[in-house]
Design an enzyme around this catalytic site. Structure first.
Site, PDB file in Angstrom:
ATOM      1  N   GLU A  55    -118.230   4.405 -62.905  1.00 20.39           N
ATOM      2  CA  GLU A  55    -118.526   4.885 -64.263  1.00 20.39           C
ATOM      3  C   GLU A  55    -117.600   4.262 -65.309  1.00 20.39           C
ATOM      4  O   GLU A  55    -118.028   3.971 -66.426  1.00 20.39           O
ATOM      5  CB  GLU A  55    -118.426   6.422 -64.301  1.00 20.39           C
ATOM      6  CG  GLU A  55    -119.545   7.068 -63.482  1.00 20.39           C
ATOM      7  CD  GLU A  55    -119.509   8.586 -63.477  1.00 20.39           C
ATOM      8  OE1 GLU A  55    -118.570   9.185 -64.043  1.00 20.39           O
ATOM      9  OE2 GLU A  55    -120.443   9.185 -62.896  1.00 20.39           O
ATOM     10  N   LYS A  73    -119.885  14.779 -74.997  1.00 22.46           N
ATOM     11  CA  LYS A  73    -121.327  14.686 -75.230  1.00 22.46           C
ATOM     12  C   LYS A  73    -121.669  15.073 -76.674  1.00 22.46           C
ATOM     13  O   LYS A  73    -120.828  15.672 -77.369  1.00 22.46           O
ATOM     14  CB  LYS A  73    -122.054  15.617 -74.249  1.00 22.46           C
ATOM     15  CG  LYS A  73    -121.889  15.234 -72.777  1.00 22.46           C
ATOM     16  CD  LYS A  73    -122.737  16.167 -71.915  1.00 22.46           C
ATOM     17  CE  LYS A  73    -122.636  15.842 -70.443  1.00 22.46           C
ATOM     18  NZ  LYS A  73    -123.594  16.651 -69.644  1.00 22.46           N
ATOM     19  N   ASN A  87    -123.546  20.998 -72.193  1.00 23.93           N
ATOM     20  CA  ASN A  87    -122.312  21.490 -71.566  1.00 23.93           C
ATOM     21  C   ASN A  87    -121.056  20.681 -71.941  1.00 23.93           C
ATOM     22  O   ASN A  87    -120.103  20.606 -71.192  1.00 23.93           O
ATOM     23  CB  ASN A  87    -122.496  21.616 -70.053  1.00 23.93           C
ATOM     24  CG  ASN A  87    -122.896  20.300 -69.414  1.00 23.93           C
ATOM     25  OD1 ASN A  87    -122.931  19.277 -70.085  1.00 23.93           O
ATOM     26  ND2 ASN A  87    -123.180  20.324 -68.135  1.00 23.93           N
ATOM     27  N   TYR A  91    -127.424   8.557 -65.092  1.00 26.81           N
ATOM     28  CA  TYR A  91    -128.045   9.764 -64.542  1.00 26.81           C
ATOM     29  C   TYR A  91    -129.169   9.422 -63.563  1.00 26.81           C
ATOM     30  O   TYR A  91    -130.156  10.157 -63.454  1.00 26.81           O
ATOM     31  CB  TYR A  91    -128.552  10.662 -65.680  1.00 26.81           C
ATOM     32  CG  TYR A  91    -127.435  11.394 -66.415  1.00 26.81           C
ATOM     33  CD1 TYR A  91    -126.402  12.009 -65.722  1.00 26.81           C
ATOM     34  CD2 TYR A  91    -127.433  11.491 -67.808  1.00 26.81           C
ATOM     35  CE1 TYR A  91    -125.377  12.680 -66.380  1.00 26.81           C
ATOM     36  CE2 TYR A  91    -126.412  12.174 -68.485  1.00 26.81           C
ATOM     37  CZ  TYR A  91    -125.393  12.761 -67.759  1.00 26.81           C
ATOM     38  OH  TYR A  91    -124.390  13.439 -68.407  1.00 26.81           O
ATOM     39  N   HIS A 105    -119.004  15.298 -69.852  1.00 29.23           N
ATOM     40  CA  HIS A 105    -119.260  14.736 -68.525  1.00 29.23           C
ATOM     41  C   HIS A 105    -117.915  14.365 -67.924  1.00 29.23           C
ATOM     42  O   HIS A 105    -117.033  13.887 -68.644  1.00 29.23           O
ATOM     43  CB  HIS A 105    -120.129  13.478 -68.606  1.00 29.23           C
ATOM     44  CG  HIS A 105    -120.112  12.691 -67.328  1.00 29.23           C
ATOM     45  ND1 HIS A 105    -120.897  13.028 -66.250  1.00 29.23           N
ATOM     46  CD2 HIS A 105    -119.356  11.626 -66.937  1.00 29.23           C
ATOM     47  CE1 HIS A 105    -120.637  12.186 -65.249  1.00 29.23           C
ATOM     48  NE2 HIS A 105    -119.697  11.332 -65.643  1.00 29.23           N
TER      49      HIS A 105
END
Ligand code: IDP
Length: 162
Positions: free
Chosen positions: A137, A20, A123, A60, A126
């Site tokens: 995905e 990310k 964080n 998401y 993913h």
């Protein structure tokens, strides 16, 4: 569950990891990629991309109604991201364990989020949460030609006869 060596490839999984913007901004790309490599996961796809509104709304979708959805979307667009396809025996679980739970403050030391994040939102990575979502995905972020299959000289050393 007994898996014979000759059939090991039947139990191989691929999973999606996104490094990310928090990883890019904090120069953690090498560190995180290195952890997956050292663990024994095989990199079978990797590229840098900018994520569109559309792809984030799909990725998401389960959070779309949350009040913080726009913040998540914005935070995923502040820099490009790096998407990776990793392969290994039970790779989905292995990578989720290495990633740790969503909240970096609750993630154990030794996990990526536990070592590098003090945030729920920022964080670092993913990681797909099941083989089913990994399949969806991977298709979302990679074309078939972008996922590679190539021999690994260390295969037998990595898995012996698990
Ligand atoms: P996961 O990434 O651990 O699978 P999800 O619940 O699917 O967790 O959430 C996706 C991402 O959305 C999280 O990694 C995090 O960046 C962000 N997120 C989830 N819940 C919150 C929240 O309560 N506040 C802010 N960001 C959140």
């Amino acid at each position: 569950k007994v898996i014979f060596f000759n059939n090991l490839s039947d139990f191989m999984e691929k999973t999606l990891v996104i490094l990310k913007p928090s990883a890019i901004q904090r120069s953690l790309v090498g560190e995180v990629v290195s952890r997956f490599e050292k663990k024994g996961l095989q990199i079978v796809g990797m590229k840098m991309v900018s994520l569109s509104d559309a792809i984030l709304e799909e990725h998401y979708a389960h959070l779309k109604e949350k009040p913080f959805f726009k913040r998540i979307k914005d935070s995923m667009q502040v820099t490009p991201v790096i998407v990776m396809a990793l392969e290994g025996l039970e790779a989905v679980d292995v990578v989720r364990m290495m990633t740790g739970p969503t909240n970096g403050r609750k993630a154990h030391p030794g996990t990526i989020r536990g070592d590098f994040s003090v945030s729920v939102q920022e964080n670092i990575v993913h990681a797909s949460d099941s083989p089913e979502s990994a399949a969806v995905e991977l298709k979302r972020f990679f074309t078939e030609e972008e996922i590679f299959s190539y021999p690994r000289p260390t295969f037998a050393n990595l898995y012996a006869n698990d």
